[in-house]
Design an enzyme around this catalytic site. Sequence first.
Site, PDB file in Angstrom:
ATOM      1  N   GLU A  74       0.853  -1.191   0.000  1.00 47.58           N
ATOM      2  CA  GLU A  74       0.000   0.000   0.000  1.00 47.58           C
ATOM      3  C   GLU A  74       0.889   1.241   0.000  1.00 47.58           C
ATOM      4  O   GLU A  74       1.386   1.650  -1.034  1.00 47.58           O
ATOM      5  CB  GLU A  74      -1.011  -0.049   1.161  1.00 47.58           C
ATOM      6  CG  GLU A  74      -2.043  -1.170   0.922  1.00 47.58           C
ATOM      7  CD  GLU A  74      -3.191  -1.193   1.912  1.00 47.58           C
ATOM      8  OE1 GLU A  74      -3.148  -0.483   2.931  1.00 47.58           O
ATOM      9  OE2 GLU A  74      -4.146  -1.960   1.666  1.00 47.58           O
TER      10      GLU A  74
HETATM   11  C1  HEC Z   1      -3.167   1.032  -1.830  1.00 43.64           C
HETATM   12  C2  HEC Z   1      -4.566   1.246  -1.506  1.00 43.64           C
HETATM   13  C3  HEC Z   1      -4.935   1.689  -0.108  1.00 43.64           C
HETATM   14  C4  HEC Z   1      -4.433   2.762   0.606  1.00 43.64           C
HETATM   15  C5  HEC Z   1      -3.324   3.712   0.205  1.00 43.64           C
HETATM   16  C6  HEC Z   1      -5.185   2.805   1.840  1.00 43.64           C
HETATM   17  N1  HEC Z   1      -6.112   1.811   1.872  1.00 43.64           N
HETATM   18 FE1  HEC Z   1      -7.482   1.504   3.305  1.00 43.64          FE
HETATM   19  N2  HEC Z   1      -7.958  -0.264   2.484  1.00 43.64           N
HETATM   20  C7  HEC Z   1      -7.473  -0.739   1.275  1.00 43.64           C
HETATM   21  C8  HEC Z   1      -7.885  -2.114   1.114  1.00 43.64           C
HETATM   22  C9  HEC Z   1      -7.550  -2.989  -0.080  1.00 43.64           C
HETATM   23  C10 HEC Z   1      -8.612  -2.438   2.269  1.00 43.64           C
HETATM   24  C11 HEC Z   1      -9.197  -3.811   2.613  1.00 43.64           C
HETATM   25  C12 HEC Z   1      -8.067  -4.651   3.175  1.00 43.64           C
HETATM   26  C13 HEC Z   1      -8.528  -5.948   3.797  1.00 43.64           C
HETATM   27  O1  HEC Z   1      -9.710  -6.093   4.119  1.00 43.64           O
HETATM   28  O2  HEC Z   1      -7.660  -6.812   3.987  1.00 43.64           O
HETATM   29  C14 HEC Z   1      -8.664  -1.242   3.086  1.00 43.64           C
HETATM   30  C15 HEC Z   1      -9.352  -1.141   4.281  1.00 43.64           C
HETATM   31  C16 HEC Z   1      -9.514   0.040   4.976  1.00 43.64           C
HETATM   32  C17 HEC Z   1     -10.460   0.247   6.070  1.00 43.64           C
HETATM   33  C18 HEC Z   1     -11.428  -0.782   6.628  1.00 43.64           C
HETATM   34  C19 HEC Z   1     -12.826  -0.510   6.172  1.00 43.64           C
HETATM   35  C20 HEC Z   1     -13.756  -1.665   6.450  1.00 43.64           C
HETATM   36  O3  HEC Z   1     -14.960  -1.555   6.131  1.00 43.64           O
HETATM   37  O4  HEC Z   1     -13.327  -2.699   6.969  1.00 43.64           O
HETATM   38  C21 HEC Z   1     -10.295   1.537   6.498  1.00 43.64           C
HETATM   39  C22 HEC Z   1     -11.058   2.240   7.610  1.00 43.64           C
HETATM   40  C23 HEC Z   1      -9.234   2.109   5.692  1.00 43.64           C
HETATM   41  N3  HEC Z   1      -8.805   1.184   4.765  1.00 43.64           N
HETATM   42  C24 HEC Z   1      -8.718   3.366   5.877  1.00 43.64           C
HETATM   43  C25 HEC Z   1      -7.530   3.790   5.278  1.00 43.64           C
HETATM   44  C26 HEC Z   1      -6.746   4.938   5.712  1.00 43.64           C
HETATM   45  C27 HEC Z   1      -7.090   5.857   6.884  1.00 43.64           C
HETATM   46  C28 HEC Z   1      -5.673   5.015   4.877  1.00 43.64           C
HETATM   47  C29 HEC Z   1      -4.499   5.972   4.933  1.00 43.64           C
HETATM   48  C30 HEC Z   1      -3.744   6.019   6.172  1.00 43.64           C
HETATM   49  C31 HEC Z   1      -5.814   3.935   3.907  1.00 43.64           C
HETATM   50  N4  HEC Z   1      -6.934   3.207   4.200  1.00 43.64           N
HETATM   51  C32 HEC Z   1      -4.955   3.727   2.834  1.00 43.64           C
HETATM   52  C33 HEC Z   1      -6.721  -0.027   0.371  1.00 43.64           C
HETATM   53  C34 HEC Z   1      -5.982   1.097   0.713  1.00 43.64           C
END
Ligand code: HEC
Length: 121
Positions: free
Chosen positions: A98
């Site tokens: 990520e």
């Molecule tokens: C490269 C893409 C990417 C970036 C950059 C990213 N995310 Fe995500 N995020 C994801 C993915 C893919 C998942 C699901 C992962 C899993 O379930 O294993 C996720 C899951 C989440 C969730 C959980 C939501 C749920 O319904 O379970 C949250 C809240 C979240 N991210 C917040 C953030 C925040 C705050 C940041 C920055 C600090 C961030 N993400 C950066 C791709 C990203």
Amino acid sequence: MQPLPDSLPTDTGKVALGRQLFNDVRLSADNTISCASCHTLSTGGVDGKKVSSGVGGQLGLVNAPTVFNAALNDKQFWDGRAATLQEQAGGPPLNPVEMASRSWSEIIDKLKQDSSLTQQF
Ligand code: HEC
């Protein structure tokens, strides 16, 4: 289980700071990816991709769920591995596919050089 609250207590200063950090590419190793890259608020808090791509175009294994109302989720991530939003939010900046930063001190050193940001903290 408790019913969802109608609203959560918020602090306007923290909301403004959080919005800024959510869009801040300095959280990523090569200053290209912010939280908003994968959780685009204008498209429902998702990137609309089959799997998200991080620093250097690296692909994850699952797609990005919406971040809308994530604070009210009972668990975080598709498999529920994080119990709280606080636990979840620490993950992406150091996740190698990520945002790929090596450590929090690497991120903090970059952010510390921004006096407007340190003032807001
Ligand atoms: C490269 C893409 C990417 C970036 C950059 C990213 N995310 Fe995500 N995020 C994801 C993915 C893919 C998942 C699901 C992962 C899993 O379930 O294993 C996720 C899951 C989440 C969730 C959980 C939501 C749920 O319904 O379970 C949250 C809240 C979240 N991210 C917040 C953030 C925040 C705050 C940041 C920055 C600090 C961030 N993400 C950066 C791709 C990203």
